[in-house]
Design a protein around this motif. Structure first.
Motif, PDB file in Angstrom:
ATOM      1  N   GLU A 244       0.820  -1.202   0.000  1.00 49.12           N
ATOM      2  CA  GLU A 244       0.000   0.000   0.000  1.00 49.12           C
ATOM      3  C   GLU A 244       0.858   1.258   0.000  1.00 49.12           C
ATOM      4  OE1 GLU A 244      -3.782  -1.828   2.587  1.00 49.12           O
ATOM      5  OE2 GLU A 244      -2.354  -0.432   3.495  1.00 49.12           O
ATOM      6  N   ALA A 245       2.021   1.161   0.673  1.00 52.27           N
ATOM      7  CA  ALA A 245       2.924   2.307   0.772  1.00 52.27           C
ATOM      8  C   ALA A 245       3.892   2.390  -0.401  1.00 52.27           C
ATOM      9  CB  ALA A 245       3.700   2.230   2.083  1.00 52.27           C
ATOM     10  N   GLY A 246       3.747   1.477  -1.357  1.00 52.49           N
ATOM     11  CA  GLY A 246       4.626   1.480  -2.522  1.00 52.49           C
ATOM     12  C   GLY A 246       5.992   0.877  -2.276  1.00 52.49           C
ATOM     13  N   LYS A 247       6.142   0.142  -1.172  1.00 49.19           N
ATOM     14  CA  LYS A 247       7.434  -0.486  -0.826  1.00 49.19           C
ATOM     15  C   LYS A 247       7.402  -1.941  -1.287  1.00 49.19           C
ATOM     16  CE  LYS A 247       7.905   2.583   3.174  1.00 49.19           C
ATOM     17  NZ  LYS A 247       8.012   2.683   4.641  1.00 49.19           N
ATOM     18  N   LYS A 248       7.588  -2.132  -2.562  1.00 47.46           N
ATOM     19  CA  LYS A 248       7.411  -3.460  -3.156  1.00 47.46           C
ATOM     20  C   LYS A 248       8.504  -4.451  -2.750  1.00 47.46           C
ATOM     21  CE  LYS A 248       4.692  -2.166  -7.229  1.00 47.46           C
ATOM     22  NZ  LYS A 248       4.549  -2.313  -8.694  1.00 47.46           N
ATOM     23  N   GLU A 249       9.741  -3.992  -2.669  1.00 44.57           N
ATOM     24  CA  GLU A 249      10.844  -4.931  -2.430  1.00 44.57           C
ATOM     25  C   GLU A 249      10.697  -5.693  -1.110  1.00 44.57           C
ATOM     26  OE1 GLU A 249      15.739  -4.887  -2.084  1.00 44.57           O
ATOM     27  OE2 GLU A 249      14.698  -3.236  -3.084  1.00 44.57           O
ATOM     28  N   PRO A 250      10.481  -5.019   0.025  1.00 43.30           N
ATOM     29  CA  PRO A 250      10.302  -5.791   1.269  1.00 43.30           C
ATOM     30  C   PRO A 250       9.028  -6.620   1.268  1.00 43.30           C
ATOM     31  CG  PRO A 250       9.934  -3.446   1.651  1.00 43.30           C
ATOM     32  CD  PRO A 250      10.496  -3.579   0.282  1.00 43.30           C
ATOM     33  N   ALA A 251       8.000  -6.148   0.572  1.00 45.09           N
ATOM     34  CA  ALA A 251       6.766  -6.930   0.486  1.00 45.09           C
ATOM     35  C   ALA A 251       7.008  -8.226  -0.282  1.00 45.09           C
ATOM     36  CB  ALA A 251       5.671  -6.109  -0.194  1.00 45.09           C
ATOM     37  N   VAL A 252       7.728  -8.126  -1.380  1.00 40.41           N
ATOM     38  CA  VAL A 252       8.058  -9.306  -2.192  1.00 40.41           C
ATOM     39  C   VAL A 252       8.906 -10.285  -1.381  1.00 40.41           C
ATOM     40  CG1 VAL A 252       9.425 -10.097  -4.169  1.00 40.41           C
ATOM     41  CG2 VAL A 252       7.819  -8.187  -4.433  1.00 40.41           C
ATOM     42  N   LYS A 253       9.790  -9.749  -0.552  1.00 41.78           N
ATOM     43  CA  LYS A 253      10.630 -10.617   0.289  1.00 41.78           C
ATOM     44  C   LYS A 253       9.752 -11.462   1.216  1.00 41.78           C
ATOM     45  CE  LYS A 253      14.448 -10.542   3.603  1.00 41.78           C
ATOM     46  NZ  LYS A 253      15.474  -9.721   4.289  1.00 41.78           N
ATOM     47  N   ILE A 254       8.739 -10.854   1.792  1.00 38.79           N
ATOM     48  CA  ILE A 254       7.834 -11.594   2.688  1.00 38.79           C
ATOM     49  C   ILE A 254       7.057 -12.648   1.906  1.00 38.79           C
ATOM     50  CG2 ILE A 254       5.769 -11.409   4.136  1.00 38.79           C
ATOM     51  CD1 ILE A 254       6.721  -8.595   4.915  1.00 38.79           C
ATOM     52  N   TYR A 255       6.443 -12.236   0.821  1.00 38.88           N
ATOM     53  CA  TYR A 255       5.631 -13.168   0.040  1.00 38.88           C
ATOM     54  C   TYR A 255       6.469 -14.340  -0.476  1.00 38.88           C
ATOM     55  CZ  TYR A 255       1.759  -9.799  -0.074  1.00 38.88           C
ATOM     56  OH  TYR A 255       0.728  -8.953   0.263  1.00 38.88           O
ATOM     57  N   THR A 256       7.672 -14.054  -0.939  1.00 41.48           N
ATOM     58  CA  THR A 256       8.545 -15.110  -1.467  1.00 41.48           C
ATOM     59  C   THR A 256       8.921 -16.093  -0.367  1.00 41.48           C
ATOM     60  OG1 THR A 256       9.447 -13.596  -3.126  1.00 41.48           O
ATOM     61  CG2 THR A 256      10.721 -15.588  -2.650  1.00 41.48           C
ATOM     62  N   ASN A 257       9.259 -15.555   0.811  1.00 46.67           N
ATOM     63  CA  ASN A 257       9.622 -16.410   1.944  1.00 46.67           C
ATOM     64  C   ASN A 257       8.469 -17.326   2.330  1.00 46.67           C
ATOM     65  OD1 ASN A 257       9.566 -16.908   5.039  1.00 46.67           O
ATOM     66  ND2 ASN A 257      11.711 -16.404   4.632  1.00 46.67           N
ATOM     67  N   LEU A 258       7.282 -16.773   2.423  1.00 45.31           N
ATOM     68  CA  LEU A 258       6.132 -17.580   2.833  1.00 45.31           C
ATOM     69  C   LEU A 258       5.752 -18.598   1.764  1.00 45.31           C
ATOM     70  CD1 LEU A 258       3.873 -14.856   4.526  1.00 45.31           C
ATOM     71  CD2 LEU A 258       5.425 -16.491   5.619  1.00 45.31           C
ATOM     72  N   ARG A 259       5.867 -18.216   0.516  1.00 43.99           N
ATOM     73  CA  ARG A 259       5.574 -19.159  -0.582  1.00 43.99           C
ATOM     74  C   ARG A 259       6.513 -20.352  -0.533  1.00 43.99           C
ATOM     75  NH1 ARG A 259       7.647 -17.255  -6.189  1.00 43.99           N
ATOM     76  NH2 ARG A 259       9.538 -17.888  -5.069  1.00 43.99           N
ATOM     77  N   ASP A 260       7.790 -20.081  -0.231  1.00 50.06           N
ATOM     78  CA  ASP A 260       8.806 -21.136  -0.296  1.00 50.06           C
ATOM     79  C   ASP A 260       8.913 -21.964   0.978  1.00 50.06           C
ATOM     80  OD1 ASP A 260       9.327 -20.158  -2.804  1.00 50.06           O
ATOM     81  OD2 ASP A 260      11.138 -19.058  -2.229  1.00 50.06           O
ATOM     82  N   THR A 261       8.441 -21.456   2.103  1.00 48.95           N
ATOM     83  CA  THR A 261       8.622 -22.176   3.373  1.00 48.95           C
ATOM     84  C   THR A 261       7.346 -22.840   3.874  1.00 48.95           C
ATOM     85  OG1 THR A 261       8.190 -20.146   4.645  1.00 48.95           O
ATOM     86  CG2 THR A 261      10.494 -20.642   4.093  1.00 48.95           C
ATOM     87  N   ARG A 262       6.198 -22.466   3.333  1.00 51.59           N
ATOM     88  CA  ARG A 262       4.944 -23.072   3.775  1.00 51.59           C
ATOM     89  C   ARG A 262       4.572 -24.186   2.808  1.00 51.59           C
ATOM     90  NH1 ARG A 262       6.996 -19.835   7.367  1.00 51.59           N
ATOM     91  NH2 ARG A 262       5.509 -19.171   8.949  1.00 51.59           N
ATOM     92  N   SER A 263       5.123 -25.364   3.065  1.00 48.02           N
ATOM     93  CA  SER A 263       5.002 -26.470   2.109  1.00 48.02           C
ATOM     94  C   SER A 263       3.941 -27.502   2.480  1.00 48.02           C
ATOM     95  CB  SER A 263       6.350 -27.178   1.948  1.00 48.02           C
ATOM     96  OG  SER A 263       6.822 -27.609   3.219  1.00 48.02           O
ATOM     97  N   GLY A 264       3.475 -27.473   3.730  1.00 44.08           N
ATOM     98  CA  GLY A 264       2.511 -28.475   4.171  1.00 44.08           C
ATOM     99  C   GLY A 264       1.123 -28.250   3.599  1.00 44.08           C
ATOM    100  N   PRO A 265       0.318 -29.318   3.535  1.00 40.97           N
ATOM    101  CA  PRO A 265      -1.045 -29.192   2.993  1.00 40.97           C
ATOM    102  C   PRO A 265      -1.923 -28.257   3.816  1.00 40.97           C
ATOM    103  CG  PRO A 265      -0.721 -31.339   4.040  1.00 40.97           C
ATOM    104  CD  PRO A 265       0.619 -30.706   3.936  1.00 40.97           C
ATOM    105  N   ASP A 266      -1.639 -28.150   5.132  1.00 38.75           N
ATOM    106  CA  ASP A 266      -2.440 -27.284   5.989  1.00 38.75           C
ATOM    107  C   ASP A 266      -2.058 -25.814   5.835  1.00 38.75           C
ATOM    108  OD1 ASP A 266       0.049 -27.839   7.082  1.00 38.75           O
ATOM    109  OD2 ASP A 266      -0.624 -27.541   9.145  1.00 38.75           O
ATOM    110  N   GLU A 267      -1.002 -25.556   5.058  1.00 38.92           N
ATOM    111  CA  GLU A 267      -0.581 -24.166   4.842  1.00 38.92           C
ATOM    112  C   GLU A 267      -0.723 -23.755   3.371  1.00 38.92           C
ATOM    113  OE1 GLU A 267       2.562 -23.091   8.288  1.00 38.92           O
ATOM    114  OE2 GLU A 267       3.381 -24.353   6.705  1.00 38.92           O
TER     115      GLU A 267
END
Length: 283
Positions: A244-267
């Motif tokens: 929302e604040a236009g700070k894409k780089e740190p936002a992408v870092k969060i999304y990428t981390n969660l995409r790559d580390t949440r591997s279980g079916p419940d996540e």
């Protein structure tokens, strides 16, 4: 003698309000009568208002339904356009009765009316109540409702309190999104109390502090399911605020981390949210 006459006259005015029904509620309201009663109290000035406050009682000590209703109607009336000076005077009078010998239940009701009609002029008095174990919660709610001046009072109270009081202050610092509290909130993420840790993480996320990305991602790796899930939600909120604040780089870092580390079916829902966030960041 003069005070007694004033109190007696005020009691007669208040008594014109309708009697409570069998539930103890004023259900049969005559607007014309109510407006007339409120107007007469208002015209009596500070003395009349203090006398009205003096009619408020502790639960079980008597019937004060009419005085409470009259005070609330006054609070609402003071918020109407063109009454700013009157509103401030009303609020200051109520605030002057906090912290003294009046019963805490009465002070709580006064704070609730300040939540309706108070402004920045009473923020310092409400701030003092944040250190009161019985009044901190309504005081925090009133400050947040007022907005102007709330952050500083909440921030100043944080180092002086503990337990549930601390939890409430942290939550509300997040609500008002006080960037000046980031340092203290980061420290609270390491608190021994799980609820305080999670509240601090949520507050940092809602504030949208880019410097908290690594700290919140680390917190989201907690072993306990509840803490892991709650902290992960805070990470998603932080990413949303950063976008929302236009700070894409740190936002992408969060999304990428969660995409790559949440591997279980419940996540799977976390991965889906992260992918949606990455798609939004790419636009």
């Amino acid at each position: 003698m003069i005070m007694a006459k004033q109190s007696s006259a005020l009691a007669e005015i208040i008594n014109r309000l309708p009697d409570p029904d069998e539930r103890g509620l004023l259900s049969n309201i005559d607007k014309e009568t109510v407006d007339s009663v409120v107007s007469q109290i208002y015209e009596g000035g500070r003395k009349s208002l203090l006398a009205l406050i003096g009619m408020l009682l502790e639960p079980g000590r008597g019937d004060d339904v009419k005085p409470r209703y009259a005070l609330h109607c006054l609070a609402v009336q003071m918020c109407k356009p063109g009454k700013e000076k009157s509103r401030q005077a009303f609020a200051r009078t109520l605030a002057s009765q906090l912290g003294g010998n009046r019963p805490k239940s009465v002070q709580k009701y006064l704070i609730q009316q300040l939540q309706v009609a108070g402004g920045k002029e009473v923020a310092p008095e409400l701030g003092k109540m944040l250190e009161d174990e019985e009044l901190y919660e309504p005081a925090a709610q009133a400050l947040v409702a007022i907005g102007n001046g709330a952050a500083g009072q909440l921030r100043n109270a944080l180092p002086k309190i503990y337990g549930k009081m601390k939890l409430t202050i942290i939550q509300n610092l997040g609500v008002v999104r006080d960037a000046e509290s980031v340092g203290a909130l980061k420290n609270a993420v390491g608190d021994d109390d799980r609820e305080i840790r999670l509240a601090a993480g949520w507050a940092l996320a809602n504030i949208g502090d880019a410097g908290s990305v690594d700290l919140l991602l680390k917190a989201a790796n907690a072993e306990g399911t509840y803490e892991r899930v709650t902290a992960t939600k805070a990470c998603l909120l932080l990413a949303e605020r950063l976008l929302e604040a236009g700070k894409k780089e740190p936002a992408v870092k969060i999304y990428t981390n969660l995409r790559d580390t949440r591997s279980g079916p419940d996540e799977a829902y976390i991965r889906a949210a992260a992918n949606e966030g990455l798609a939004a960041a790419a636009k």
